[in-house]
Design a protein around this motif. Sequence first.
Motif, PDB file in Angstrom:
ATOM      1  N   ILE A  34       3.365   4.297   7.683  1.00  0.00           N
ATOM      2  CA  ILE A  34       1.950   4.645   7.826  1.00  0.00           C
ATOM      3  C   ILE A  34       1.632   5.915   7.058  1.00  0.00           C
ATOM      4  O   ILE A  34       0.614   6.012   6.351  1.00  0.00           O
ATOM      5  N   GLU A  35       2.536   6.905   7.144  1.00  0.00           N
ATOM      6  CA  GLU A  35       2.319   8.180   6.464  1.00  0.00           C
ATOM      7  C   GLU A  35       2.460   8.040   4.951  1.00  0.00           C
ATOM      8  O   GLU A  35       1.615   8.525   4.188  1.00  0.00           O
ATOM      9  N   ILE A  36       3.524   7.383   4.494  1.00  0.00           N
ATOM     10  CA  ILE A  36       3.793   7.269   3.058  1.00  0.00           C
ATOM     11  C   ILE A  36       2.718   6.439   2.354  1.00  0.00           C
ATOM     12  O   ILE A  36       2.301   6.750   1.241  1.00  0.00           O
ATOM     13  N   LEU A  37       2.255   5.384   3.002  1.00  0.00           N
ATOM     14  CA  LEU A  37       1.228   4.522   2.409  1.00  0.00           C
ATOM     15  C   LEU A  37      -0.183   5.076   2.591  1.00  0.00           C
ATOM     16  O   LEU A  37      -1.139   4.476   2.093  1.00  0.00           O
ATOM     17  N   SER A  38      -0.313   6.206   3.324  1.00  0.00           N
ATOM     18  CA  SER A  38      -1.639   6.757   3.652  1.00  0.00           C
ATOM     19  C   SER A  38      -2.499   5.680   4.303  1.00  0.00           C
ATOM     20  O   SER A  38      -3.696   5.539   4.018  1.00  0.00           O
TER      21      SER A  38
END
Length: 247
Positions: A139-143
Amino acid sequence: MFNLMSNCCSWVSKIQEPIRKVTILVVGLDKAGKTSSIRGIVDTGPTHSCIRNELRVENYLVTLLDAGGSPESRGTWRELYAEAHGIIFVVDSCDRQRMKEAREVLADLLKQPRVAGKPILVLANKQDKMNALVGSEMIEILSLEKLVNQSRSLCHIEPCSALMDLRRWSDRKTLRGLRWLLRAVCLDYPELCARVAQDSRRPLESRKREKKGKSGKIHRKTKTYLDTCLNFALSFLFCYLGLNVPI
């Protein structure tokens, strides 16, 4: 006795529910395990172009549009956006080197007018590998939160393993993710159907406008060329006769 009656009532209500036809577009980078993920739901083969798979899930008749994920094949995705009620985006959770590319492709996907607002399921595939990113990291890496808020799309990320799903019939996580997506489509089903019908008609109209625009440009260029030739011929004639060229 009460439980038996309750189960019977729920069973009857499910039978009485209308059958809904839903089209889901399945995309992702090449080698993300997209086709293997779909194989965890239906039998299918390798994807060289768009493959249509049909299945019945509860009261839904589902058409899965399995599109190729290579850079050369991604241009064909745009032709399929119009008929999709929802999107499945498959990501290789082990391929950290291509996460930036996956984020860029997902961002471009959600910016498309015919995709924005439609529910999207992100399958974080290959969770059986040791170096797999977990759901919160994805979720964080893909924004992901930022992207879906911008596109106003309902979103769910489902960690899964396509290979494990092929062996585990009782609890297929890919199928569990698909059920979430179908429920999300159901929440806005009439509007999504109207949108699909409207968007599916637009390409023909746009192509007609494009042809008219091109023919108009050709006509204008031809007229300009003929006017130039005529002016040149008149000027030459006046000069030859020794007359003043009219202004």
